[in-house]
Scaffold this motif. Structure first.
Motif, mmCIF file in Angstrom:
data_model
loop_
_atom_site.group_PDB
_atom_site.id
_atom_site.type_symbol
_atom_site.label_atom_id
_atom_site.label_comp_id
_atom_site.label_asym_id
_atom_site.label_seq_id
_atom_site.Cartn_x
_atom_site.Cartn_y
_atom_site.Cartn_z
ATOM 1 N N LEU A 108 68.970 23.178 36.241
ATOM 2 C CA LEU A 108 68.966 21.719 36.340
ATOM 3 C C LEU A 108 68.736 21.092 34.976
ATOM 4 C CD1 LEU A 108 69.033 19.093 37.936
ATOM 5 C CD2 LEU A 108 66.595 19.398 38.416
ATOM 6 N N ASN A 109 67.824 21.647 34.195
ATOM 7 C CA ASN A 109 67.575 21.141 32.838
ATOM 8 C C ASN A 109 68.823 21.262 31.976
ATOM 9 O OD1 ASN A 109 64.941 20.499 33.483
ATOM 10 N ND2 ASN A 109 64.096 22.430 32.722
ATOM 11 N N ARG A 110 69.554 22.376 32.159
ATOM 12 C CA ARG A 110 70.786 22.557 31.389
ATOM 13 C C ARG A 110 71.807 21.494 31.768
ATOM 14 N NH1 ARG A 110 75.676 24.142 31.619
ATOM 15 N NH2 ARG A 110 75.570 24.481 33.883
ATOM 16 N N VAL A 111 71.928 21.218 33.080
ATOM 17 C CA VAL A 111 72.872 20.209 33.552
ATOM 18 C C VAL A 111 72.486 18.835 33.016
ATOM 19 C CG1 VAL A 111 73.708 19.000 35.610
ATOM 20 C CG2 VAL A 111 73.533 21.492 35.612
ATOM 21 N N ARG A 112 71.203 18.520 33.070
ATOM 22 C CA ARG A 112 70.750 17.211 32.584
ATOM 23 C C ARG A 112 71.031 17.058 31.090
ATOM 24 N NH1 ARG A 112 64.900 15.631 35.046
ATOM 25 N NH2 ARG A 112 65.329 13.850 33.642
ATOM 26 N N GLU A 113 70.826 18.139 30.346
ATOM 27 C CA GLU A 113 71.092 18.079 28.906
ATOM 28 C C GLU A 113 72.585 17.929 28.646
ATOM 29 O OE1 GLU A 113 70.252 20.710 24.846
ATOM 30 O OE2 GLU A 113 69.240 21.203 26.733
ATOM 31 N N GLN A 114 73.387 18.659 29.412
ATOM 32 C CA GLN A 114 74.834 18.606 29.237
ATOM 33 C C GLN A 114 75.381 17.206 29.480
ATOM 34 O OE1 GLN A 114 76.964 21.332 31.766
ATOM 35 N NE2 GLN A 114 78.954 20.437 31.312
ATOM 36 N N PHE A 115 74.825 16.499 30.468
ATOM 37 C CA PHE A 115 75.318 15.172 30.825
ATOM 38 C C PHE A 115 74.502 14.048 30.195
ATOM 39 C CE2 PHE A 115 77.266 17.791 34.028
ATOM 40 C CZ PHE A 115 78.497 17.195 34.243
ATOM 41 N N GLY A 116 73.599 14.393 29.263
ATOM 42 C CA GLY A 116 72.811 13.371 28.588
ATOM 43 C C GLY A 116 71.860 12.641 29.522
ATOM 44 N N LEU A 117 71.198 13.405 30.396
ATOM 45 C CA LEU A 117 70.335 12.792 31.415
ATOM 46 C C LEU A 117 68.882 13.216 31.246
ATOM 47 C CD1 LEU A 117 72.700 13.564 34.429
ATOM 48 C CD2 LEU A 117 72.542 11.415 33.164
ATOM 49 N N GLU A 119 66.336 11.530 30.005
ATOM 50 C CA GLU A 119 65.405 10.480 30.399
ATOM 51 C C GLU A 119 65.416 10.283 31.912
ATOM 52 O OE1 GLU A 119 63.358 9.131 28.268
ATOM 53 O OE2 GLU A 119 64.276 10.298 26.648
ATOM 54 N N LYS A 120 64.242 9.993 32.473
ATOM 55 C CA LYS A 120 64.094 9.849 33.931
ATOM 56 C C LYS A 120 65.014 8.773 34.477
ATOM 57 C CE LYS A 120 60.666 8.887 37.530
ATOM 58 N NZ LYS A 120 59.264 8.528 37.826
ATOM 59 N N GLU A 121 65.085 7.628 33.786
ATOM 60 C CA GLU A 121 65.897 6.517 34.271
ATOM 61 C C GLU A 121 67.380 6.899 34.330
ATOM 62 O OE1 GLU A 121 63.748 6.388 31.825
ATOM 63 O OE2 GLU A 121 62.113 5.155 32.663
ATOM 64 N N GLY A 125 69.580 7.172 37.742
ATOM 65 C CA GLY A 125 70.792 6.366 37.844
ATOM 66 C C GLY A 125 72.008 7.225 38.150
ATOM 67 N N PHE A 126 72.026 8.387 37.548
ATOM 68 C CA PHE A 126 73.139 9.313 37.794
ATOM 69 C C PHE A 126 73.130 9.790 39.246
ATOM 70 C CE2 PHE A 126 74.638 13.733 37.977
ATOM 71 C CZ PHE A 126 75.950 13.559 37.565
ATOM 72 N N LEU A 127 71.967 10.142 39.755
ATOM 73 C CA LEU A 127 71.853 10.592 41.143
ATOM 74 C C LEU A 127 72.350 9.514 42.098
ATOM 75 C CD1 LEU A 127 68.383 12.428 41.133
ATOM 76 C CD2 LEU A 127 70.653 13.466 41.227
ATOM 77 N N ASN A 128 71.970 8.280 41.828
ATOM 78 C CA ASN A 128 72.430 7.178 42.678
ATOM 79 C C ASN A 128 73.944 7.029 42.633
ATOM 80 O OD1 ASN A 128 69.871 6.462 43.569
ATOM 81 N ND2 ASN A 128 69.506 5.087 41.835
#
Length: 602
Positions: A108-117, A119-121, A125-128
């Motif tokens: 999940l951390n890798r995915v968040r880093e890949q998509f520039g996510l 930051e919590k906000e 926002g991406f999940l929504n």
């Protein structure tokens, strides 16, 4: 090779479906409630797949972008649903694989880093945006990791026997031939006059190693020895790739000891002393045993994966809702010695072909089907015949069907050779294959106004700083680098390579006339380092010519082999009949009745 188009028949069954599954982390359905997912459209092993699941996937399938209709819609639906079915069966089978929460968190951390996510906000926002909760995304990631682990288990569950490894080497011996290499020293300097002086000294017999140690900008500490171990100055064998292209061509054209240079490349000048030429060598098995074992293990793993996916699909029990919005038709389109080839097996390579997808998007899907489906089915029939022959040969062939077919064709044509006369004739009849194309270094400067382009051209002929000259006239500089014919935009390509007239030459190189492009802009080209097209002399390419002759003869022999196998086989090709049956029936307009004659008057 051997008449089997890799582009068409590399179809490890389900690999596209596999990519469909593994790459769908952010596309496949979250574990939402049934109501949010619509009606069940189909069941795989009694597990439902819902309407929203399919719509999400369909929205990311380029084959649906052109809104296919009629027969094409049925074929696209069938291909799409085959992927869905195999994906679902794979997910179910992988569900028992253990994946820790730490592994999910890391992915999940890798995915968040890949998509520039990070930051919590941004993450929320991406999940929504994609309709996920954090828990749903983690569950989906877990599923994907389970699939990856299951596939790794299958790949690594098999190991080739010593007999299989030895036979693999026998079949693929040419893959392990060494490249030609040289033992050599080089001197690299920035000054042409110095390079020419050093060449004269080396030619006169002065010690090349000493000259390299004293003057070379590269490798002086090793006395110019190429491939030398750290701290040593004895050359080791090196391949042509270690040299700049022009230098390497000259060095390996010697085919023996000698002195080459000075040759300019990349703004520097090269002198090379070749101490020995080492021709290509076919190594013994023991020399490359470790590499062969790794290659054989990979190929056998691919075969195991193919067999696993085929068995998984074969066992999957599938039923569709009566009002399913998709048309799934998967009849047998051919039989080869009693073994069926299903429609979906032919659609797999056809619809994964980028040309097919492009034609469908252009509204030419029916044309793509008419052209690619019959060709692909014939290739699959050939492949089936070769696989049968491999299995019946008594030799330890292994791997995917594609790998076995290719290996059998290689093994059956292993005795093919070529004479010197055949190689020379091939060289004479195919000069384009042995020609170094013309080249030139090109810089383009574009302007919005013709007057500014002409002002720049006049200034460029006198010389100066290119960027400053362009900026003064509001021009935009594009460095195309070293180019060959047909690699520039058409108008510019004609200007550089098709125009017989030469351009005036200034300090910055040749300066073209001002050319108006279709978009209304004006361009001036600066051209330097022109090199004419050159046909390599036969001695330089003799080995390549001989290899090409052998490849051609082996291909012809393999085609003859396939034709012999076809004569002995029982083959039924029903593709045209199946397509006709699947095509929507057009209702004939009712015929108009002929007007009745009026009764004769008494």
């Amino acid at each position: 090779m051997f008449g089997l188009s890799k582009r068409v028949i590399t179809i490890l069954f389900g690999l596209l479906a596999l990519a469909f599954a593994v790459g769908a982390i952010l596309l496949f359905t979250p574990q939402a409630g049934q109501q949010a997912r619509g009606k069940a459209v189909l069941w795989v092993n009694n597990k439902p797949v819902y309407e929203l699941d399919l719509l999400r996937l369909q929205g990311n399938d380029p084959l649906y972008a052109a809104n296919p209709e009629g027969l094409l819609k049925t074929l696209v639906d069938t291909h799409f649903l085959e992927q869905v079915i195999l994906t679902e069966a794979l997910k179910q089978d992988a569900a028992r694989v253990r994946v820790s929460s730490a592994e999910v968190r890391s992915e999940l951390n890798r995915v968040r880093e890949q998509f520039g996510l990070k930051e919590k906000e941004a993450y929320e926002g991406f999940l929504n945006q994609v309709g996920y909760t954090d828990a749903q995304l983690r569950a989906e990631i877990k599923t994907q990791l389970q699939i990856q682990k299951r596939l790794d288990q299958i790949r690594t569950s098999v190991k080739p026997t010593p007999e299989e490894v030895a036979f693999y080497f026998e079949v693929h011996r040419d893959d392990y031939k060494t490249e030609p290499r040289v033992l050599a020293r080089q001197i690299v300097v920035d000054d042409k006059a110095l390079a020419e002086e050093l060449y004269r000294k080396a030619k006169a017999g002065e010690d090349f190693a000493a000259l390299a140690k004293a003057h070379s900008k590269v490798g002086a500490e090793a006395a110019g020895a190429l491939g030398a171990e750290p701290g040593k100055s004895e050359p080791k064998p090196v391949a042509q790739v270690v040299f700049p292209e022009a230098v390497g061509q000259a060095v390996f054209a010697l085919k023996g000891p000698g002195l080459v240079g000075p040759i300019e490349a990349g703004g520097r000048y090269y002198l090379v002393k070749v101490e020995a030429y080492l021709p290509p060598k076919a190594p013994g098995f023991e020399e490359v045993k470790a590499r062969v074992e790794e290659d054989a293990k990979r190929v056998k793993g691919e075969g195991a994966l193919e067999a696993y996916l085929e068995e998984l699909r074969k066992k999957a029990q599938v039923r569709f809702a009566e009002d399913a919005p998709y048309s799934y038709k998967n009849p047998a389109v051919a039989q080869v010695n009693g073994k069926e080839i299903l429609l979906a097996q032919v659609l797999q390579p056809v619809f994964s072909n980028q040309q097919t997808a492009a034609l469908i998007q252009q509204g030419l899907g029916e044309l793509a089907v008419q052209f690619f489906l019959p060709q692909t089915l014939e290739n699959l029939i050939d492949r089936e015949l070769l696989v049968e022959a491999a299995k019946g040969s008594g030799k330890p062939f292994f791997g995917s069907k594609d790998a076995m077919a290719q290996a059998y064709a290689l093994w059956a044509t292993r005795e093919v050779t070529a004479t010197e006369e055949e190689a020379k004739r091939f060289y004479a009849e195919n000069p384009a294959l042995f020609t170094v194309p013309a080249s030139a270094k090109v810089v383009g400067v574009s302007f919005k106004e013709e007057a500014k382009a002409k002002a720049f051209r006049a200034a460029a002929l006198k010389g100066g700083d290119l960027e400053a000259l362009a900026k003064a006239q509001e021009g935009t500089v594009t460095d195309y680098g070293t180019v060959n014919p047909n690699s520039l935009p058409a108008v510019l390509d004609r200007l550089v390579f098709k125009t017989t007239a030469t351009f005036p030459k200034g300090p910055l190189g040749e300066v073209s006339e001002v050319v108006k492009l279709e978009d209304g802009t004006f361009v001036v080209l600066l051209i330097s380092e022109r090199k004419a097209e050159v046909l390599k002399p036969y001695p330089e390419v003799a080995e390549e010519a001989k290899e090409r002759v052998i490849a051609k003869k082996r291909s012809e022999q393999a085609q003859a082999l396939i034709q012999e196998l076809r004569k002995k086989a029982q083959i039924e090709n029903r593709l045209n009949q199946v397509l006709a049956e699947l095509a929507p029936k057009t209702e004939e307009a009712p015929k108009e009745e002929a007007p009745k004659e009026a009764p004769a008057k008494p």
